[in-house]
Design a protein around this motif. Structure first.
Motif, PDB file in Angstrom:
ATOM      1  N   LEU A  39      -4.507  -7.252  -4.621  1.00  0.00           N
ATOM      2  CA  LEU A  39      -4.283  -5.577  -4.473  1.00  0.00           C
ATOM      3  C   LEU A  39      -3.969  -5.340  -6.068  1.00  0.00           C
ATOM      4  O   LEU A  39      -3.522  -6.270  -6.718  1.00  0.00           O
ATOM      5  CB  LEU A  39      -3.038  -5.606  -3.891  1.00  0.00           C
ATOM      6  N   GLU A  40      -4.299  -4.150  -6.537  1.00  0.00           N
ATOM      7  CA  GLU A  40      -3.713  -3.622  -7.822  1.00  0.00           C
ATOM      8  C   GLU A  40      -2.957  -2.378  -7.794  1.00  0.00           C
ATOM      9  O   GLU A  40      -3.654  -1.474  -6.723  1.00  0.00           O
ATOM     10  CB  GLU A  40      -4.873  -3.822  -8.714  1.00  0.00           C
ATOM     11  N   LYS A  41      -2.597  -1.832  -8.871  1.00  0.00           N
ATOM     12  CA  LYS A  41      -2.061  -0.522  -8.906  1.00  0.00           C
ATOM     13  C   LYS A  41      -2.296  -0.050 -10.472  1.00  0.00           C
ATOM     14  O   LYS A  41      -1.861  -0.829 -11.291  1.00  0.00           O
ATOM     15  CB  LYS A  41      -0.420  -0.393  -8.687  1.00  0.00           C
ATOM     16  N   VAL A  42      -2.608   1.182 -10.587  1.00  0.00           N
ATOM     17  CA  VAL A  42      -2.878   1.641 -11.907  1.00  0.00           C
ATOM     18  C   VAL A  42      -1.276   2.153 -12.330  1.00  0.00           C
ATOM     19  O   VAL A  42      -0.934   2.780 -11.686  1.00  0.00           O
ATOM     20  CB  VAL A  42      -3.890   2.700 -12.138  1.00  0.00           C
ATOM     21  N   LEU A  43      -0.848   1.905 -13.545  1.00  0.00           N
ATOM     22  CA  LEU A  43       0.441   2.172 -14.010  1.00  0.00           C
ATOM     23  C   LEU A  43       0.278   3.554 -14.845  1.00  0.00           C
ATOM     24  O   LEU A  43      -0.589   3.423 -15.769  1.00  0.00           O
ATOM     25  CB  LEU A  43       1.033   1.009 -14.757  1.00  0.00           C
ATOM     26  N   LEU A  44       1.025   4.417 -14.380  1.00  0.00           N
ATOM     27  CA  LEU A  44       0.855   5.762 -15.325  1.00  0.00           C
ATOM     28  C   LEU A  44       2.190   6.003 -15.486  1.00  0.00           C
ATOM     29  O   LEU A  44       3.260   5.709 -14.930  1.00  0.00           O
ATOM     30  CB  LEU A  44       0.518   6.878 -14.061  1.00  0.00           C
ATOM     31  N   ASP A  45       2.554   6.708 -16.881  1.00  0.00           N
ATOM     32  CA  ASP A  45       3.650   7.027 -17.505  1.00  0.00           C
ATOM     33  C   ASP A  45       4.428   7.995 -16.639  1.00  0.00           C
ATOM     34  O   ASP A  45       3.898   8.957 -15.994  1.00  0.00           O
ATOM     35  CB  ASP A  45       3.454   7.486 -18.931  1.00  0.00           C
ATOM     36  N   GLN A  51       0.756  -1.259  -0.010  1.00  0.00           N
ATOM     37  CA  GLN A  51      -0.027   0.034  -0.167  1.00  0.00           C
ATOM     38  C   GLN A  51       0.904   1.137  -0.060  1.00  0.00           C
ATOM     39  O   GLN A  51       0.423   2.245  -0.721  1.00  0.00           O
ATOM     40  CB  GLN A  51      -0.841   0.143   1.128  1.00  0.00           C
ATOM     41  N   ARG A  52       1.892   1.458   0.771  1.00  0.00           N
ATOM     42  CA  ARG A  52       3.001   2.291   0.717  1.00  0.00           C
ATOM     43  C   ARG A  52       3.459   2.695  -0.721  1.00  0.00           C
ATOM     44  O   ARG A  52       4.066   3.746  -1.020  1.00  0.00           O
ATOM     45  CB  ARG A  52       4.079   2.209   1.569  1.00  0.00           C
ATOM     46  N   HIS A  53       3.425   1.519  -1.605  1.00  0.00           N
ATOM     47  CA  HIS A  53       4.065   1.505  -2.920  1.00  0.00           C
ATOM     48  C   HIS A  53       2.911   1.807  -3.975  1.00  0.00           C
ATOM     49  O   HIS A  53       3.082   1.551  -4.837  1.00  0.00           O
ATOM     50  CB  HIS A  53       4.694   0.461  -3.340  1.00  0.00           C
ATOM     51  N   GLY A  54       1.650   2.227  -3.455  1.00  0.00           N
ATOM     52  CA  GLY A  54       0.492   2.499  -4.653  1.00  0.00           C
ATOM     53  C   GLY A  54      -0.419   1.575  -4.667  1.00  0.00           C
ATOM     54  O   GLY A  54      -1.476   1.633  -5.561  1.00  0.00           O
ATOM     55  N   TYR A  55      -0.461   0.314  -3.876  1.00  0.00           N
ATOM     56  CA  TYR A  55      -1.251  -0.843  -4.296  1.00  0.00           C
ATOM     57  C   TYR A  55      -2.676  -0.444  -3.528  1.00  0.00           C
ATOM     58  O   TYR A  55      -2.449  -0.321  -2.162  1.00  0.00           O
ATOM     59  CB  TYR A  55      -0.666  -2.162  -4.303  1.00  0.00           C
ATOM     60  N   VAL A  56      -3.907  -1.022  -4.029  1.00  0.00           N
ATOM     61  CA  VAL A  56      -4.999  -0.882  -3.064  1.00  0.00           C
ATOM     62  C   VAL A  56      -5.591  -1.907  -3.303  1.00  0.00           C
ATOM     63  O   VAL A  56      -5.483  -3.055  -4.118  1.00  0.00           O
ATOM     64  CB  VAL A  56      -5.755   0.296  -3.955  1.00  0.00           C
ATOM     65  N   ASP A  57      -6.461  -2.221  -2.338  1.00  0.00           N
ATOM     66  CA  ASP A  57      -7.320  -3.489  -2.192  1.00  0.00           C
ATOM     67  C   ASP A  57      -8.617  -3.417  -2.840  1.00  0.00           C
ATOM     68  O   ASP A  57      -9.332  -2.396  -2.739  1.00  0.00           O
ATOM     69  CB  ASP A  57      -7.613  -3.495  -0.624  1.00  0.00           C
ATOM     70  N   THR A  58      -8.661  -4.419  -3.777  1.00  0.00           N
ATOM     71  CA  THR A  58      -9.781  -4.427  -4.640  1.00  0.00           C
ATOM     72  C   THR A  58     -11.008  -4.882  -4.091  1.00  0.00           C
ATOM     73  O   THR A  58     -12.154  -4.724  -4.664  1.00  0.00           O
ATOM     74  CB  THR A  58      -9.518  -5.300  -5.880  1.00  0.00           C
ATOM     75  N   GLY A  59     -10.934  -5.661  -2.843  1.00  0.00           N
ATOM     76  CA  GLY A  59     -12.102  -5.849  -2.218  1.00  0.00           C
ATOM     77  C   GLY A  59     -12.126  -7.464  -2.636  1.00  0.00           C
ATOM     78  O   GLY A  59     -13.146  -8.046  -1.903  1.00  0.00           O
ATOM     79  N   LYS A  60     -11.635  -7.915  -3.449  1.00  0.00           N
ATOM     80  CA  LYS A  60     -11.686  -9.424  -4.212  1.00  0.00           C
ATOM     81  C   LYS A  60     -10.927 -10.310  -3.027  1.00  0.00           C
ATOM     82  O   LYS A  60      -9.871  -9.991  -2.789  1.00  0.00           O
ATOM     83  CB  LYS A  60     -11.280  -9.493  -5.294  1.00  0.00           C
ATOM     84  N   ARG A  61     -11.595 -11.486  -2.583  1.00  0.00           N
ATOM     85  CA  ARG A  61     -11.035 -12.552  -1.907  1.00  0.00           C
ATOM     86  C   ARG A  61     -10.967 -13.860  -2.537  1.00  0.00           C
ATOM     87  O   ARG A  61     -12.254 -14.100  -3.280  1.00  0.00           O
ATOM     88  CB  ARG A  61     -11.713 -12.571  -0.636  1.00  0.00           C
TER      89      ARG A  61
END
Length: 174
Positions: free
Chosen positions: A168-174, A137-147
């Motif tokens: 967990l997921e993170k949207v990648l931006l340029d 999470q400190r590196h930008g990943y968020v819980d999707t709620g999926k288990r």
């Protein structure tokens, strides 16, 4: 300049399996903070056959971080699924954890994903691994709620508690 992070090959399968096992299972893993030894019995996170099978999947690559002696001290598997990439089998030599290698590997994984045209990187983490989840999470990943149920198998050890994965997921931006 020495490139420490490069794609792994089939010649690296044994070293990757050993690293993953040392990172997560058994007594060796307790030297680092990513151990799952209190949650899962046994010494095997992944055997050579599982690593090789994963490596040979279409769209799959292992990145390896090697020291100056050529030893693999970190690895991560990336599996592309369209515009998304799955991050798994992420390990760092237990005695070197906390020294920044994991951050470098995570950045390399994200850079690889963007170069492959991916806009999202995702992973599954055992939901009880709160310290590891907080690190992501400190590196930008968020819980999707999926288990996702964590089903025992013949390779990865007997569960000492009921376990599930969280995504967990993170949207990648340029």
């Amino acid at each position: 300049m020495y490139p420490p992070i490069t794609p792994a090959t089939e010649a690296d399968v044994t070293a990757i399996a050993q690293l993953l096992n040392a990172s997560y299972r058994g007594e060796e893993s307790k030297k680092g903070w990513t151990t799952e030894a209190e949650l899962i019995a046994g010494d095997t996170r992944a055997d050579k056959a599982v690593v090789l099978q994963t490596m040979q999947k279409p769209g799959s690559v292992f990145l390896k971080y090697t020291n100056h002696q050529g030893q693999i001290i970190s690895c991560v598997n990336l599996q592309q699924n369209g515009h998304k990439i799955y991050l798994g089998m992420f390990g760092v030599e237990p005695r070197l954890q906390g020294g920044g290698i994991g951050k470098q590997m995570l950045k390399a994984a994200e850079a690889y994903a963007m170069q492959a045209g991916c806009t999202l990187i995702y992973m599954t983490v055992i939901s009880l691994r709160t310290e590891l989840i907080a690190w992501y999470q400190r590196h930008g990943y968020v819980d999707t709620g999926k288990r996702i149920p964590f089903v025992e198998d013949a390779v990865t050890g007997r569960h000492l508690r009921k376990l599930e994965f969280m995504e967990l997921e993170k949207v990648l931006l340029d």
